[in-house]
Design a protein around this motif. Structure first.
Motif, PDB file in Angstrom:
ATOM      1  N   ASP A  74       0.834  -1.211   0.000  1.00 19.73           N
ATOM      2  CA  ASP A  74       0.000   0.000   0.000  1.00 19.73           C
ATOM      3  C   ASP A  74       0.864   1.255   0.000  1.00 19.73           C
ATOM      4  O   ASP A  74       0.584   2.215  -0.722  1.00 19.73           O
ATOM      5  N   THR A  75       1.908   1.239   0.797  1.00 16.22           N
ATOM      6  CA  THR A  75       2.802   2.390   0.868  1.00 16.22           C
ATOM      7  C   THR A  75       3.481   2.636  -0.472  1.00 16.22           C
ATOM      8  O   THR A  75       3.529   3.777  -0.961  1.00 16.22           O
ATOM      9  N   LEU A  76       3.994   1.571  -1.074  1.00 18.42           N
ATOM     10  CA  LEU A  76       4.679   1.712  -2.369  1.00 18.42           C
ATOM     11  C   LEU A  76       3.720   2.159  -3.464  1.00 18.42           C
ATOM     12  O   LEU A  76       4.079   2.986  -4.310  1.00 18.42           O
ATOM     13  N   GLU A  77       2.507   1.637  -3.460  1.00 13.30           N
ATOM     14  CA  GLU A  77       1.538   2.042  -4.484  1.00 13.30           C
ATOM     15  C   GLU A  77       1.148   3.509  -4.324  1.00 13.30           C
ATOM     16  O   GLU A  77       0.980   4.214  -5.322  1.00 13.30           O
ATOM     17  N   ASP A  78       1.006   3.973  -3.088  1.00  9.68           N
ATOM     18  CA  ASP A  78       0.693   5.394  -2.876  1.00  9.68           C
ATOM     19  C   ASP A  78       1.820   6.282  -3.395  1.00  9.68           C
ATOM     20  O   ASP A  78       1.573   7.326  -4.009  1.00  9.68           O
ATOM     21  N   GLU A  79       3.057   5.866  -3.164  1.00  8.50           N
ATOM     22  CA  GLU A  79       4.197   6.625  -3.676  1.00  8.50           C
ATOM     23  C   GLU A  79       4.203   6.615  -5.204  1.00  8.50           C
ATOM     24  O   GLU A  79       4.481   7.641  -5.835  1.00  8.50           O
ATOM     25  N   CYS A  80       3.898   5.478  -5.794  1.00  5.60           N
ATOM     26  CA  CYS A  80       3.917   5.362  -7.252  1.00  5.60           C
ATOM     27  C   CYS A  80       2.808   6.183  -7.909  1.00  5.60           C
ATOM     28  O   CYS A  80       2.983   6.703  -9.006  1.00  5.60           O
ATOM     29  N   LYS A  81       1.656   6.291  -7.250  1.00  5.31           N
ATOM     30  CA  LYS A  81       0.561   7.095  -7.808  1.00  5.31           C
ATOM     31  C   LYS A  81       0.970   8.553  -7.977  1.00  5.31           C
ATOM     32  O   LYS A  81       0.499   9.236  -8.876  1.00  5.31           O
ATOM     33  N   GLU A  82       1.859   9.017  -7.108  1.00  5.35           N
ATOM     34  CA  GLU A  82       2.325  10.393  -7.163  1.00  5.35           C
ATOM     35  C   GLU A  82       3.598  10.544  -8.003  1.00  5.35           C
ATOM     36  O   GLU A  82       4.084  11.656  -8.173  1.00  5.35           O
ATOM     37  N   SER A  83       4.130   9.434  -8.517  1.00  5.10           N
ATOM     38  CA  SER A  83       5.397   9.496  -9.253  1.00  5.10           C
ATOM     39  C   SER A  83       5.200  10.038 -10.668  1.00  5.10           C
ATOM     40  O   SER A  83       4.078  10.150 -11.179  1.00  5.10           O
ATOM     41  N   LYS A  84       6.328  10.349 -11.295  1.00  4.80           N
ATOM     42  CA  LYS A  84       6.319  10.861 -12.661  1.00  4.80           C
ATOM     43  C   LYS A  84       5.788   9.802 -13.638  1.00  4.80           C
ATOM     44  O   LYS A  84       5.135  10.128 -14.628  1.00  4.80           O
ATOM     45  N   GLN A  85       6.042   8.541 -13.328  1.00  7.17           N
ATOM     46  CA  GLN A  85       5.624   7.430 -14.187  1.00  7.17           C
ATOM     47  C   GLN A  85       4.100   7.366 -14.322  1.00  7.17           C
ATOM     48  O   GLN A  85       3.574   7.076 -15.404  1.00  7.17           O
ATOM     49  N   CYS A  86       3.369   7.618 -13.263  1.00  7.45           N
ATOM     50  CA  CYS A  86       1.902   7.510 -13.273  1.00  7.45           C
ATOM     51  C   CYS A  86       1.212   8.870 -13.363  1.00  7.45           C
ATOM     52  O   CYS A  86      -0.018   8.952 -13.224  1.00  7.45           O
ATOM     53  N   ALA A  87       1.977   9.934 -13.589  1.00  9.93           N
ATOM     54  CA  ALA A  87       1.406  11.279 -13.632  1.00  9.93           C
ATOM     55  C   ALA A  87       0.308  11.428 -14.693  1.00  9.93           C
ATOM     56  O   ALA A  87      -0.733  12.037 -14.406  1.00  9.93           O
ATOM     57  N   PRO A  88       0.477  10.899 -15.920  1.00  9.79           N
ATOM     58  CA  PRO A  88      -0.597  11.064 -16.913  1.00  9.79           C
ATOM     59  C   PRO A  88      -1.908  10.390 -16.489  1.00  9.79           C
ATOM     60  O   PRO A  88      -2.990  10.966 -16.657  1.00  9.79           O
ATOM     61  N   MET A  89      -1.819   9.187 -15.919  1.00 15.38           N
ATOM     62  CA  MET A  89      -3.021   8.480 -15.482  1.00 15.38           C
ATOM     63  C   MET A  89      -3.689   9.213 -14.319  1.00 15.38           C
ATOM     64  O   MET A  89      -4.910   9.321 -14.255  1.00 15.38           O
ATOM     65  N   LYS A  90      -2.884   9.735 -13.403  1.00 20.68           N
ATOM     66  CA  LYS A  90      -3.433  10.480 -12.269  1.00 20.68           C
ATOM     67  C   LYS A  90      -4.105  11.759 -12.770  1.00 20.68           C
ATOM     68  O   LYS A  90      -5.186  12.130 -12.285  1.00 20.68           O
ATOM     69  N   HIS A  91      -3.511  12.414 -13.748  1.00 26.32           N
ATOM     70  CA  HIS A  91      -4.087  13.634 -14.313  1.00 26.32           C
ATOM     71  C   HIS A  91      -5.462  13.344 -14.931  1.00 26.32           C
ATOM     72  O   HIS A  91      -6.429  14.065 -14.683  1.00 26.32           O
ATOM     73  N   HIS A  92      -5.557  12.262 -15.725  1.00 28.40           N
ATOM     74  CA  HIS A  92      -6.840  11.892 -16.342  1.00 28.40           C
ATOM     75  C   HIS A  92      -7.880  11.543 -15.277  1.00 28.40           C
ATOM     76  O   HIS A  92      -9.052  11.920 -15.390  1.00 28.40           O
TER      77      HIS A  92
END
Length: 138
Positions: A74-92
């Motif tokens: 859970d901790t790693l996934e929360d960090e990844c959601k905010e990472s540059k790698q997942c930024a486009p998906m989070k933006h959408h």
């Protein structure tokens, strides 16, 4: 035998039983009264219960050892959601949430949901966190 008889038999086979329950079986001894020996033991237990030592009381060591663990996934996934790698998906996903929230405030209902965007974000976070998680577990 017609089709209706067949369907009726199938329905009866798979239907739930009625909610009326049968009476529970009576105890084998046949009496709810305590015997003389049981009465003596119960009286002795009542006298001894005044000591305050009824049941098991855990020691302080046991209480300290029972800390709640945090799932590293859970901790790693929360960090990844905010990472540059997942930024486009989070933006959408964030844009969709704003659209849907606006629709609900204006019309009282929404014409869409953000399930697809959420799953894309969750997939990205899982793909990002997996290698880090397995490196921690080794």
């Amino acid at each position: 035998m017609g089709i209706t008889d067949l369907l009726t038999d199938i329905w009866d086979t798979f239907s739930h039983p009625s909610p009326d329950a049968e009476a529970p079986p009576k105890p084998a001894s046949g009496s709810d009264e305590e015997s003389g020996d049981e009465a003596n033991v119960n009286k002795a237990d009542a006298k001894n219960s005044g000591d305050g030592e009824q049941g098991h009381e855990p020691s302080n060591e046991e209480e300290e050892e029972e800390e709640e663990t945090v799932d590293p996934k859970d901790t790693l996934e929360d960090e990844c959601k905010e990472s540059k790698q997942c930024a486009p998906m989070k933006h959408h996903y964030d844009e969709c949430v704003e659209r849907v929230t606006g629709q609900i405030e204006n019309d009282g209902k929404a014409s869409e949901d953000c399930v697809e965007e959420f799953f894309h974000l969750a997939h990205c976070a899982t793909q990002c966190a997996a290698p880090k998680l397995f490196a921690q577990l080794k």
